[in-house]
Design an enzyme around this catalytic site. Structure first.
Site, PDB file in Angstrom:
ATOM      1  N   THR A 124       0.811  -1.215   0.000  1.00 22.21           N
ATOM      2  CA  THR A 124       0.000   0.000   0.000  1.00 22.21           C
ATOM      3  C   THR A 124       0.849   1.273   0.000  1.00 22.21           C
ATOM      4  OG1 THR A 124      -1.728  -1.177   1.199  1.00 22.21           O
ATOM      5  CG2 THR A 124      -1.838   1.220   1.218  1.00 22.21           C
ATOM      6  N   GLU A 125       0.391   2.254  -0.789  1.00 20.92           N
ATOM      7  CA  GLU A 125       1.049   3.555  -0.878  1.00 20.92           C
ATOM      8  C   GLU A 125       0.013   4.664  -0.723  1.00 20.92           C
ATOM      9  OE1 GLU A 125       4.579   2.146  -3.994  1.00 20.92           O
ATOM     10  OE2 GLU A 125       3.309   3.876  -4.479  1.00 20.92           O
ATOM     11  N   ALA A 128      -1.995   4.362  -3.795  1.00 24.03           N
ATOM     12  CA  ALA A 128      -2.216   3.002  -4.299  1.00 24.03           C
ATOM     13  C   ALA A 128      -2.707   2.113  -3.162  1.00 24.03           C
ATOM     14  CB  ALA A 128      -0.934   2.438  -4.904  1.00 24.03           C
ATOM     15  N   GLY A 129      -4.038   2.020  -3.049  1.00 23.54           N
ATOM     16  CA  GLY A 129      -4.635   1.143  -2.060  1.00 23.54           C
ATOM     17  C   GLY A 129      -5.250  -0.048  -2.763  1.00 23.54           C
ATOM     18  N   GLN A 334     -25.052  -2.595  21.749  1.00 18.39           N
ATOM     19  CA  GLN A 334     -26.460  -2.221  21.952  1.00 18.39           C
ATOM     20  C   GLN A 334     -27.085  -3.009  23.097  1.00 18.39           C
ATOM     21  OE1 GLN A 334     -27.752   0.247  20.225  1.00 18.39           O
ATOM     22  NE2 GLN A 334     -29.789   0.181  21.144  1.00 18.39           N
ATOM     23  N   ILE A 335     -26.824  -4.290  23.155  1.00 15.37           N
ATOM     24  CA  ILE A 335     -27.374  -5.123  24.233  1.00 15.37           C
ATOM     25  C   ILE A 335     -26.855  -4.648  25.589  1.00 15.37           C
ATOM     26  CG2 ILE A 335     -27.240  -7.434  25.264  1.00 15.37           C
ATOM     27  CD1 ILE A 335     -27.401  -8.553  22.398  1.00 15.37           C
ATOM     28  N   GLY A 337     -25.935  -1.628  26.263  1.00 13.92           N
ATOM     29  CA  GLY A 337     -26.355  -0.256  26.508  1.00 13.92           C
ATOM     30  C   GLY A 337     -25.203   0.671  26.837  1.00 13.92           C
ATOM     31  N   GLU A 361      -6.429  -5.752   3.622  1.00 21.08           N
ATOM     32  CA  GLU A 361      -6.286  -6.938   2.760  1.00 21.08           C
ATOM     33  C   GLU A 361      -7.418  -7.054   1.744  1.00 21.08           C
ATOM     34  OE1 GLU A 361      -4.767 -10.536   4.441  1.00 21.08           O
ATOM     35  OE2 GLU A 361      -3.959  -9.468   6.180  1.00 21.08           O
ATOM     36  N   THR A 363     -10.651  -4.159   0.548  1.00 25.04           N
ATOM     37  CA  THR A 363     -11.907  -3.686   1.121  1.00 25.04           C
ATOM     38  C   THR A 363     -13.044  -4.638   0.744  1.00 25.04           C
ATOM     39  OG1 THR A 363     -12.548  -2.353  -0.799  1.00 25.04           O
ATOM     40  CG2 THR A 363     -11.128  -1.292   0.847  1.00 25.04           C
TER      41      THR A 363
END
Length: 377
Positions: A124-125, A128-129, A334-335, A337, A361, A363
């Site tokens: 990766t650059e 450049a992804g 969420q459960i 809270g 690795e 998207t």
């Protein structure tokens, strides 16, 4: 495919689970705050043989199959996605050599991992992804060596690795046809570590910029032929994606377990919230997603071990499992809270950690393109 774990696999699973509970979980908050992994964890992981999981037997490694490796990464993902990422990066950085390297290069890389070393995969650059053809780091051949100039970003283990797999372009015009892979050992003149990233999640995982200024690399350290780098990178990512998925299954399973325990203990309106059908529905959906993701990982790994074409299944497992990790950790918050949202509890970290699994690795948008292309063309 036999879904029952062998005695050897069960022993490995128990060993890794104990390592996670004793050596990782007690220190996750500390590492998250410090934006760094405890060096002792990497050292102990190396002593246990967790850094050389992909090394074949003929090069002194355990020679494990992909299903077993995924099982191990799932356990690591339950403890901390950041630590799991640092350890799993050794596989990502080694597959290019195992796929296309010569015997001397394979021995070099495998000896490094067998001795507890860390490796980094540097593709990766800044520009450049997802578009690997956009790599602008240049490699100019001069006699029996190459001179590399450029920079890399978001490199896992970038600041702590002992050896790097660097992708550079050997064509003046750039593009995927010039992409070439090189082994660059730590300490090579002109090769330096830039900024360390301050990330939202997986903070124990070292993520850095790399800078290459007139770095001389012998031709003997070129992996494969000139211009073969794109194919090597794609084959590498196919092999590694089920392992990303297994880490995702790990963090999702951990979130489900914590949320279910909380739901049994937390009382509102005079009864445990686990008795409320809306909570039960959430837990059931979370469990189905985790179970389905694990099966997809196992299938992709099994297909790889059988020598079958598994690129689509690798993309499916990575995409589905990482989406599941994000969904399940969000539902777990969420459960729980307000308690789930607090740093006093582990859930908010798991939610932050899960997000990167949909990004690195490849998207999940790229994964969907890979899947569609496999089906349509």
């Amino acid at each position: 495919m036999d879904f029952a774990l062998t005695e050897e696999q069960l022993e490995l699973q128990a060993m890794v689970r104990e390592f996670v509970e004793k050596e990782i979980v007690p220190y996750t908050d500390e590492m998250d705050k410090n934006n760094a992994c405890r060096p002792e964890i990497i050292k102990k992981a190396g002593d246990m043989g967790l850094l050389n999981l992909v090394v074949p037997e003929e090069y002194g490694g355990p020679g494990l199959d992909s299903v077993t490796i995924a099982m191990i990464y799932e356990e690591l993902g339950k403890g901390c996605v950041g630590v799991a990422t640092s350890i799993a990066a050794n596989a990502l950085a080694s597959y290019p050599i195992l796929i296309a390297g010569n015997d001397e290069q394979k021995k070099y890389q495998c000896d490094l991992l067998n001795n507890g070393g860390l490796a980094a995969f540097a593709l990766t650059e800044p520009d450049a992804g997802s578009d690997a053809g956009g790599v602008s780091t240049k490699a100019v051949k001069e006699g029996d060596h190459y001179v590399l100039n450029g920079s890399k970003v978001f490199i896992t283990n970038g600041g702590i690795a002992d050896s790097f797999l660097v992708f550079a372009n050997t064509r003046k015009t750039g593009g995927i046809r010039g992409l070439t892979c090189f082994i660059v050992p730590k300490g090579t003149p002109g090769f330096s570590v830039g900024r360390k990233e301050d990330k939202m999640g997986i903070r124990p995982s070292n993520t850095c910029e790399l800078i290459l200024e007139d770095v001389v690399v012998p031709e003997s350290m070129r992996v494969g032929r000139e211009g073969q780098g794109f194919r090597i990178a794609m084959q590498t990512l196919d092999s590694a994606r089920p392992f990303v998925a297994s880490v995702a299954v790990g963090v999702a399973q951990s979130a489900l377990d914590i949320a279910a325990h909380y739901a049994r203990e937390r009382r509102q309106f005079g009864q445990p919230i686990s008795s409320f059908q809306l909570i039960q529905g959430m837990v059931a959906d979370m469990a189905m997603k985790v179970h389905g993701a694990r099966l997809m990982v196992q299938q992709a790994c099994w297909m790889r071990d059988q020598g079958l074409e598994f690129g689509m299944e690798a993309a499916m497992s990575k995409c589905f499992a990482s989406d599941v990790a994000m969904e399940v950790t969000t539902d777990a918050v969420q459960i729980m809270g307000g308690y789930g949202y607090m740093k006093d509890y582990p859930m908010e970290k798991k939610m932050r950690d899960a997000k990167i699994l949909q990004i690195y690795e490849g998207t999940n948008q790229i994964q969907r393109l890979v899947i569609a292309n496999k089906i349509l063309y």
